[in-house]
Design a protein around this motif. Structure first.
Motif, PDB file in Angstrom:
ATOM      1  N   ILE A 293      28.709  41.026  44.238  1.00 56.17           N
ATOM      2  CA  ILE A 293      27.484  41.121  43.433  1.00 56.17           C
ATOM      3  C   ILE A 293      26.524  40.007  43.807  1.00 56.17           C
ATOM      4  CG2 ILE A 293      26.600  40.876  41.075  1.00 56.17           C
ATOM      5  CD1 ILE A 293      29.163  42.319  40.135  1.00 56.17           C
ATOM      6  N   THR A 294      27.050  38.810  44.036  1.00 57.47           N
ATOM      7  CA  THR A 294      26.191  37.688  44.429  1.00 57.47           C
ATOM      8  C   THR A 294      25.540  37.949  45.780  1.00 57.47           C
ATOM      9  OG1 THR A 294      27.660  36.189  43.231  1.00 57.47           O
ATOM     10  CG2 THR A 294      26.147  35.194  44.815  1.00 57.47           C
ATOM     11  N   GLU A 295      26.299  38.427  46.745  1.00 63.04           N
ATOM     12  CA  GLU A 295      25.744  38.726  48.074  1.00 63.04           C
ATOM     13  C   GLU A 295      24.700  39.837  47.987  1.00 63.04           C
ATOM     14  OE1 GLU A 295      26.208  37.293  51.078  1.00 63.04           O
ATOM     15  OE2 GLU A 295      27.373  35.752  50.062  1.00 63.04           O
ATOM     16  N   LEU A 296      24.978  40.868  47.210  1.00 63.24           N
ATOM     17  CA  LEU A 296      24.031  41.968  47.056  1.00 63.24           C
ATOM     18  C   LEU A 296      22.730  41.489  46.431  1.00 63.24           C
ATOM     19  CD1 LEU A 296      23.568  45.041  47.288  1.00 63.24           C
ATOM     20  CD2 LEU A 296      24.470  45.230  44.962  1.00 63.24           C
ATOM     21  N   THR A 297      22.844  40.667  45.405  1.00 65.66           N
ATOM     22  CA  THR A 297      21.654  40.118  44.759  1.00 65.66           C
ATOM     23  C   THR A 297      20.862  39.246  45.730  1.00 65.66           C
ATOM     24  OG1 THR A 297      22.844  40.106  42.655  1.00 65.66           O
ATOM     25  CG2 THR A 297      20.842  38.783  42.779  1.00 65.66           C
TER      26      THR A 297
ATOM     27  N   MET B 198      47.614  37.617  39.453  1.00 63.22           N
ATOM     28  CA  MET B 198      46.883  37.029  40.578  1.00 63.22           C
ATOM     29  C   MET B 198      46.003  38.070  41.269  1.00 63.22           C
ATOM     30  SD  MET B 198      49.758  34.465  42.159  1.00 63.22           S
ATOM     31  CE  MET B 198      48.750  33.914  43.504  1.00 63.22           C
ATOM     32  N   LEU B 199      46.510  39.280  41.431  1.00 60.41           N
ATOM     33  CA  LEU B 199      45.701  40.341  42.023  1.00 60.41           C
ATOM     34  C   LEU B 199      44.474  40.644  41.171  1.00 60.41           C
ATOM     35  CD1 LEU B 199      48.380  42.831  43.389  1.00 60.41           C
ATOM     36  CD2 LEU B 199      46.792  41.423  44.697  1.00 60.41           C
TER      37      LEU B 199
ATOM     38  N   VAL C 123      40.671  40.265  42.526  1.00 58.40           N
ATOM     39  CA  VAL C 123      39.765  41.417  42.522  1.00 58.40           C
ATOM     40  C   VAL C 123      38.483  41.082  41.777  1.00 58.40           C
ATOM     41  CG1 VAL C 123      39.481  43.768  41.608  1.00 58.40           C
ATOM     42  CG2 VAL C 123      41.547  43.160  42.859  1.00 58.40           C
ATOM     43  N   VAL C 124      38.584  40.389  40.662  1.00 57.24           N
ATOM     44  CA  VAL C 124      37.389  40.006  39.907  1.00 57.24           C
ATOM     45  C   VAL C 124      36.545  39.025  40.707  1.00 57.24           C
ATOM     46  CG1 VAL C 124      36.591  38.789  37.828  1.00 57.24           C
ATOM     47  CG2 VAL C 124      38.399  40.501  37.651  1.00 57.24           C
ATOM     48  N   LEU C 125      37.185  38.058  41.364  1.00 56.22           N
ATOM     49  CA  LEU C 125      36.436  37.098  42.184  1.00 56.22           C
ATOM     50  C   LEU C 125      35.736  37.786  43.355  1.00 56.22           C
ATOM     51  CD1 LEU C 125      38.853  34.037  42.272  1.00 56.22           C
ATOM     52  CD2 LEU C 125      36.647  34.203  41.118  1.00 56.22           C
ATOM     53  N   ILE C 126      36.402  38.731  43.999  1.00 57.36           N
ATOM     54  CA  ILE C 126      35.787  39.467  45.110  1.00 57.36           C
ATOM     55  C   ILE C 126      34.614  40.298  44.607  1.00 57.36           C
ATOM     56  CG2 ILE C 126      36.197  41.333  46.773  1.00 57.36           C
ATOM     57  CD1 ILE C 126      39.016  40.122  47.156  1.00 57.36           C
ATOM     58  N   ALA C 127      34.751  40.893  43.427  1.00 59.28           N
ATOM     59  CA  ALA C 127      33.651  41.668  42.856  1.00 59.28           C
ATOM     60  C   ALA C 127      32.449  40.767  42.553  1.00 59.28           C
ATOM     61  CB  ALA C 127      34.114  42.388  41.589  1.00 59.28           C
TER      62      ALA C 127
END
Length: 98
Positions: free
Chosen positions: A30-34, A17-18, A22-26
């Protein structure tokens, strides 16, 4: 077949689950940065000077349009047959009203 204890199963569940979180947060980061990079480049461009306002279109003097007439007829038929969908309707005359 190998048996897994309850503690090992819980540890495997927590680690899995962690990893997913972590992958979802990453991906979210990336989406917010883009989005910030794309929106930032649009704001950096100078905005063109506003053009002269176009004169208002007088809708009363528009030339008749065959497609607009067909659309108006179809909408009128749809509204007329709203209560009785199986009723057969026919347009006998189409007249433009100002």
């Amino acid at each position: 077949m190998e048996s897994i204890s309850i503690i090992d199963g819980l540890m495997l569940t927590v680690v899995s689950m962690l990893t997913v979180f972590v992958v979802l947060i990453a991906l979210w980061g990336i989406t917010e940065l883009t989005a910030k990079l794309v929106n930032g480049s649009e704001k950096a461009e100078p905005t063109p000077a506003p053009a002269k306002p176009k004169p208002a279109v007088n809708t009363n003097n528009l030339a008749p349009n065959k497609k607009h007439q067909q659309v108006a007829e179809l909408v009128a038929l749809a509204l007329a047959s709203e209560d009785e969908p199986n009723k057969k309707l026919e347009i006998q005359e189409s007249k433009r009203i100002k």
